[in-house]
Design a protein around this motif. Structure first.
Motif, mmCIF file in Angstrom:
data_model
loop_
_atom_site.group_PDB
_atom_site.id
_atom_site.type_symbol
_atom_site.label_atom_id
_atom_site.label_comp_id
_atom_site.label_asym_id
_atom_site.label_seq_id
_atom_site.Cartn_x
_atom_site.Cartn_y
_atom_site.Cartn_z
ATOM 1 N N ALA A 193 18.156 -25.675 -13.007
ATOM 2 C CA ALA A 193 17.830 -24.271 -12.756
ATOM 3 C C ALA A 193 16.465 -23.898 -13.320
ATOM 4 C CB ALA A 193 18.915 -23.376 -13.365
ATOM 5 N N TYR A 194 16.145 -24.379 -14.524
ATOM 6 C CA TYR A 194 14.861 -24.019 -15.119
ATOM 7 C C TYR A 194 13.709 -24.610 -14.330
ATOM 8 C CZ TYR A 194 14.415 -28.701 -17.164
ATOM 9 O OH TYR A 194 14.298 -30.043 -17.340
ATOM 10 N N TYR A 195 13.943 -25.820 -13.747
ATOM 11 C CA TYR A 195 12.892 -26.445 -12.951
ATOM 12 C C TYR A 195 12.667 -25.661 -11.655
ATOM 13 C CZ TYR A 195 10.112 -29.940 -10.516
ATOM 14 O OH TYR A 195 9.094 -30.591 -9.852
ATOM 15 N N ALA A 196 13.756 -25.202 -11.053
ATOM 16 C CA ALA A 196 13.632 -24.417 -9.828
ATOM 17 C C ALA A 196 12.825 -23.153 -10.077
ATOM 18 C CB ALA A 196 15.015 -24.067 -9.285
ATOM 19 N N HIS A 197 13.053 -22.508 -11.216
ATOM 20 C CA HIS A 197 12.287 -21.311 -11.562
ATOM 21 C C HIS A 197 10.809 -21.651 -11.744
ATOM 22 C CE1 HIS A 197 11.398 -17.419 -13.318
ATOM 23 N NE2 HIS A 197 10.797 -18.040 -14.329
ATOM 24 N N TRP A 198 10.519 -22.748 -12.439
ATOM 25 C CA TRP A 198 9.141 -23.175 -12.653
ATOM 26 C C TRP A 198 8.475 -23.508 -11.319
ATOM 27 C CZ3 TRP A 198 6.891 -28.150 -11.958
ATOM 28 C CH2 TRP A 198 5.594 -28.277 -12.475
ATOM 29 N N THR B 163 3.228 -31.165 -3.424
ATOM 30 C CA THR B 163 4.243 -31.868 -4.206
ATOM 31 C C THR B 163 4.069 -31.443 -5.656
ATOM 32 O OG1 THR B 163 2.771 -33.773 -4.525
ATOM 33 C CG2 THR B 163 4.323 -33.879 -2.678
ATOM 34 N N LEU B 164 5.135 -31.504 -6.426
ATOM 35 C CA LEU B 164 5.079 -31.149 -7.838
ATOM 36 C C LEU B 164 5.654 -32.285 -8.672
ATOM 37 C CD1 LEU B 164 6.195 -27.398 -7.837
ATOM 38 C CD2 LEU B 164 3.937 -28.294 -8.391
ATOM 39 N N PRO B 165 5.100 -32.515 -9.846
ATOM 40 C CA PRO B 165 5.637 -33.571 -10.712
ATOM 41 C C PRO B 165 7.048 -33.217 -11.185
ATOM 42 C CG PRO B 165 4.037 -32.242 -11.903
ATOM 43 C CD PRO B 165 3.950 -31.819 -10.472
ATOM 44 N N GLY B 166 7.890 -34.235 -11.286
ATOM 45 C CA GLY B 166 9.242 -34.035 -11.805
ATOM 46 C C GLY B 166 10.256 -33.616 -10.775
ATOM 47 N N GLU B 167 9.852 -33.471 -9.507
ATOM 48 C CA GLU B 167 10.778 -33.008 -8.471
ATOM 49 C C GLU B 167 11.974 -33.943 -8.326
ATOM 50 O OE1 GLU B 167 12.186 -30.437 -5.575
ATOM 51 O OE2 GLU B 167 10.280 -30.154 -6.641
ATOM 52 N N HIS B 168 11.702 -35.220 -8.319
ATOM 53 C CA HIS B 168 12.793 -36.190 -8.121
ATOM 54 C C HIS B 168 13.752 -36.192 -9.302
ATOM 55 C CE1 HIS B 168 14.829 -39.796 -6.717
ATOM 56 N NE2 HIS B 168 14.621 -40.361 -7.900
ATOM 57 N N GLU B 169 13.211 -36.101 -10.506
ATOM 58 C CA GLU B 169 14.052 -36.210 -11.693
ATOM 59 C C GLU B 169 14.736 -34.900 -12.063
ATOM 60 O OE1 GLU B 169 10.713 -39.134 -11.746
ATOM 61 O OE2 GLU B 169 10.865 -36.951 -11.509
ATOM 62 N N LEU B 170 14.058 -33.768 -11.842
ATOM 63 C CA LEU B 170 14.542 -32.495 -12.365
ATOM 64 C C LEU B 170 14.800 -31.439 -11.293
ATOM 65 C CD1 LEU B 170 11.992 -32.229 -15.326
ATOM 66 C CD2 LEU B 170 14.346 -33.092 -15.429
ATOM 67 N N GLY B 171 14.691 -31.824 -10.031
ATOM 68 C CA GLY B 171 14.781 -30.849 -8.955
ATOM 69 C C GLY B 171 16.069 -30.053 -8.908
ATOM 70 N N LEU C 285 4.540 -22.478 -6.998
ATOM 71 C CA LEU C 285 4.246 -22.281 -5.576
ATOM 72 C C LEU C 285 3.562 -20.940 -5.345
ATOM 73 C CD1 LEU C 285 7.369 -23.711 -3.694
ATOM 74 C CD2 LEU C 285 5.057 -24.645 -3.810
ATOM 75 N N GLN C 286 4.006 -19.931 -6.052
ATOM 76 C CA GLN C 286 3.373 -18.620 -5.928
ATOM 77 C C GLN C 286 1.923 -18.680 -6.410
ATOM 78 O OE1 GLN C 286 4.380 -15.956 -4.400
ATOM 79 N NE2 GLN C 286 2.529 -14.795 -4.944
#
Length: 293
Positions: free
Chosen positions: A202-207, A191-199, A212-213
């Motif tokens: 576009a910038y969050y998806a890149h981050w 899980t990553l912080p901010g997923e619910h709020e910022l998922g 994950l990598q």
């Protein structure tokens, strides 16, 4: 009360697998698994049944004789069912509290594994508390296998939930050493912080993809480091899935039907992890619980 068969195992004697039976029909699959493991690994199989110490002495002697006869009959039947030669076997009875005697025997015999049958109260986690099964899981000096499925073949697909803990590393090492011919899948729930709020950003998806990598690289390095310490181990598959550990594990098991799940104990007395509790309440496959170190 003396054991039915005198011990021939010294502190420097051969390795043993300890199978503790309550003589129920539900224990037959676990008995067969213990027999197959002992045969495959070339170790002694110790079969233990704990008798009620409050029985009258005359009745206790009669019960002891009947127990040994029953275990011997089941052992013969299982050998014939699976066409296995018998490993060196010791059948014994003791009196006392079941979990205490199982743990005592595991220590005295320096058992490398304890094999138990799945508790009959499935789907009722509140009823697991205080059972012999749970008490043995809390206090065992060695890995414990809880078996409930007929062992028609050796475990072929083993699932190991992992994180970055010492417990997970030790469990993976146990899997690689004990079952070198099996297919191992390492499952990590993230899980990553901010997923619910910022998922949706576009910038969050890149981050998230970058993180994950980085996570995959770190886990791969951990696994590679461990495998370099061992010889002749198979390749493993690393799977990363998003979600809470229990949800991820349950969903993966339903999709892929592993034969065995191996998890580590955190070594906390009188505490069982949510993962362990879930696997015991809904046993989709056999379970092996390893010590933290």
């Amino acid at each position: 009360m003396p054991r039915t068969v005198p011990s021939t195992v010294s502190s420097t004697g051969p390795s043993t697998i300890l199978f503790a039976t309550d003589l129920s029909a539900d224990n037959r699959a676990a008995f067969a698994r213990a027999l197959r493991l002992a045969y495959a690994q070339g170790v002694q199989l110790d079969v233990l049944h704990v008798l009620d110490p409050f029985l009258p002495r005359r009745a206790l002697l009669d019960v002891e004789s009947a127990v040994v006869e029953d275990i011997t009959t089941v052992l013969t039947d299982l050998r014939e069912d699976y066409a296995l030669e018998a490993p060196k076997t010791l059948i014994q009875t003791v009196t006392g509290s079941p979990h205490v005697e199982i743990i005592r025997e595991a220590h005295e015999r320096k058992a490398e594994l304890i094999v138990l049958g799945m508790h009959r109260k499935r789907g009722q986690k509140d009823l697991l508390v205080g059972t012999t099964l749970m008490r043995v899981l809390h206090s065992a000096p060695c890995p414990v296998i809880v078996a409930s499925y007929q062992p028609t073949q050796p475990w072929q697909h083993i699932l190991v939930p992992i994180d970055f803990s010492l417990t997970a590393r030790h469990t993976l090492k146990e899997a690689l050493i004990r079952f070198p011919d099996a297919t191992l899948t390492l499952l990590h729930a993230w899980t990553l912080p901010g997923e619910h709020e910022l998922g949706s950003q576009a910038y969050y998806a890149h981050w998230r993809e970058h993180e994950l990598q980085r996570l995959r690289e770190q886990l791969t390095n951990e696994v590679d480091s461990l495998m370099r310490e061992l010889d002749g181990v198979p390749d493993v598959e690393l799977v990363l899935e998003q979600g809470a550990p229990c949800d991820v594990l349950q969903a993966y098991m339903k999709r892929h039907s592993p034969d065995l799940v191996m998890i580590g104990s955190r070594g906390q007395p009188h505490h069982v992890s949510q993962l362990t509790e879930m696997l015991l309440c809904e046993p989709h496959c056999d379970l092996m619980l390893c010590r933290a170190w």
